[in-house]
Design a protein around this motif. Sequence first.
Motif, short mmCIF file in Angstrom:
data_model
loop_
_atom_site.label_atom_id
_atom_site.label_comp_id
_atom_site.label_asym_id
_atom_site.label_seq_id
_atom_site.Cartn_x
_atom_site.Cartn_y
_atom_site.Cartn_z
N ALA A 115 -3.20 7.24 -3.43
CA ALA A 115 -3.09 7.67 -2.03
C ALA A 115 -1.89 8.59 -1.88
O ALA A 115 -0.87 8.43 -2.55
N CYS A 125 -8.76 10.11 6.18
CA CYS A 125 -7.36 9.92 6.56
C CYS A 125 -7.28 9.27 7.94
O CYS A 125 -7.89 9.74 8.90
N ARG A 162 0.83 -1.20 0.00
CA ARG A 162 0.00 0.00 0.00
C ARG A 162 0.87 1.25 0.00
O ARG A 162 1.15 1.85 1.03
N THR A 172 1.93 5.13 -0.56
CA THR A 172 1.32 6.45 -0.49
C THR A 172 2.41 7.49 -0.71
O THR A 172 3.50 7.38 -0.15
N ASN A 212 -3.14 2.06 -4.38
CA ASN A 212 -3.16 1.70 -2.97
C ASN A 212 -4.44 0.93 -2.65
O ASN A 212 -5.53 1.48 -2.66
N THR A 221 -3.92 9.76 3.18
CA THR A 221 -3.69 8.69 4.16
C THR A 221 -2.94 9.16 5.40
O THR A 221 -2.96 8.48 6.42
N ASN A 281 0.13 1.32 5.34
CA ASN A 281 0.70 2.11 4.25
C ASN A 281 2.20 2.25 4.38
O ASN A 281 2.75 2.24 5.49
N ARG A 286 -6.80 9.53 -2.21
CA ARG A 286 -7.14 9.47 -0.79
C ARG A 286 -5.99 10.02 0.04
O ARG A 286 -4.83 9.66 -0.18
#
Length: 281
Positions: free
Chosen positions: A39, A113, A11, A13, A280, A72, A257, A70
Amino acid sequence: MEPSKDQLDRRWTVNLSILLTDLPLLERPAAAAAAGFTAAELWWPFGADHVPDEKEVDALRRAFTDAGVRLTGLNFLDGLTEGEKGVLSLPEQSRRFRENIPVAAELAGSLGCGALNALYGNRLAGAAPEAQDELALENLSLAAQAAAGIGAVLLVEALNKVEAPDYALLSADAAVSVVDRVNAATGLGNARFLCDLYHLARNGERLSGEDGVIRRFGDRIGHVQIADTPGRGAPGSGELDLPALLAELDAVGYGGNVGLEYKSPAASAFDWLPRASRANG
């Protein structure tokens, strides 16, 4: 070393405060999306000398929602200057930190978040460390409560003594000790360790193995950030065995993440990571 294909399936970011900085901030979420990411995370994105107004916050929120990216991770207010490294333990700036807690929490909550990072701040000449630590605990407890209100964790990280010699938390042990104190003080259990492999490596900490940071504190890790050492470049540009470290994080059960917090020209910033691996989750 370059990560193997197996190591790329995680994941990711993008930290938009250190990457894609050739663009204005409000254009970076769209640029991240154009590069294949879904992300991103940010340091404190507003001016440090005021509480941002609704217009400023809405503009940043729209930049993320319009791009379909998004958020994060978000820093709480982290200082007037790059060298300040946080204000929450600084008596003269504590008020500004507290005033901006609701802003960070509201923005983070509106964008889904799940992590808010609070930089501790530097030691002050002539000030008693104990007094700074007491103030820090008060402010971190307030930050933890705000994070809990939106279902997020509060992150505490160590920086490296080469670039931040006056910072109060210069080891994983120091940062985790603060995490434990905040959890004990609030009873919320949402304070977590931000395991920044770059900063820890620059400090000469042992990252892997039975007595390494990852295994000792795996149960406290709430977020991971990476950059290669010593130049804080992209993975594969330096000496850090990131594939092995990522595998060890997998072994201790970390599935969260991984923030890309390195310096690189925009044109080649993500060449090491195939586009198919950038989304992500």
